[in-house]
Scaffold this motif. Structure first.
Motif: not given
Length: 253
Positions: A217-226
């Motif tokens: 979830s942490g990665l998902e909070s930092r990732v761009c919309e791509c």
């Protein structure tokens, strides 16, 4: 076929109705795909299509100077060799094994025979399935180009980690920072800094050649919309891909 491996581990093969699958099953050859193995070079004549099961393959564009970066990844959700049925037998990209494992290869001629098979007045299931997958792959390639141009190294790393996780049965990745830098076409120092930020945030744990994702979830909070664009388009186009053994099919996949 080796009982430890099954074509059903590849989502496209698993989605084929029984009749279509049984036509190609005797010709599917289980192959080992060691890390770093080159399956085809830029401009080379394609002899086989590859359906990964536990391996992950990486498509790279290589410049005249020898520099390269990843334009797309192919795992158990897809097939390597779309140029065979898109009108050409060669491709400008190089295909290498990003994560070692196994897959099944099928001779190009046999894939084309099934792709061009007509049932009554309608094209076969294989054709519909491969074309939908191809559209999803084109979205991935396009979004990778946008991401590499407009988003930070940390966002690119998060995208790459999440897409890789989606193709693995665990949260463990065997990959050095140097190899990731080569995949993304950035300097190793940039990956070291980005990975350090993610580790400090408690999202990943990194040790020599191994990355463990602790907090997805942490990665998902930092990732761009791509990442979301690629995943949403894949799910939209292939949402009805089902396992033939769980859901016996008599019509379309």
């Amino acid at each position: 076929m080796d009982t430890a491996h099954s074509p059903n581990q590849n989502h496209l093969l698993a989605a084929l109705p029984t009749a279509e699958f049984e036509r190609i099953a005797p010709h599917l050859e289980l192959v080992a795909m060691p890390l770093g193995d080159v399956l085809y070079e830029s401009g080379g004549q394609l002899q086989h299509a590859y359906f990964p099961t536990t391996a992950i393959l990486s498509l790279h564009y290589v410049t005249e100077s020898g520099a390269s970066s990843e334009i797309a990844g192919v795992g158990n959700e897809g097939v390597l060799g779309i140029s065979l049925f898109m009108g050409g037998n060669t491709t400008p990209s190089r295909a290498i094994v990003q994560t070692g494992g196994h897959g099944y290869q099928l001779k190009a001629r046999l894939l084309m025979e099934e792709f061009n098979r007509i049932g009554g007045r309608r094209a076969g299931v294989m054709q519909h399935l491969l074309l939908r997958y191809t559209q999803a792959l084109i979205t991935q390639i396009s979004q990778t180009a946008v991401c590499n141009r407009h988003h930070s190294v940390e966002q690119q790393l998060c995208r790459w980690l999440l897409l890789t996780l989606d193709r693995l049965p665990s949260n463990e990745l065997t990959m050095t920072q140097e190899l990731i830098a080569g995949m993304l076409g950035v300097r190793r120092e940039g990956i070291t800094e980005a990975a350090g930020h993610l580790q400090q945030a408690g999202f990943i744990r990194y040790r020599r050649g191994h990355i463990t994702v602790i907090n997805r979830s942490g990665l998902e909070s930092r990732v761009c919309e791509c990442y979301g664009v690629v995943k949403k388009e894949h799910d939209r186009l292939l949402c009805d891909v089902r396992n033939r053994q769980e859901f016996p099919l008599t019509g379309h996949a």
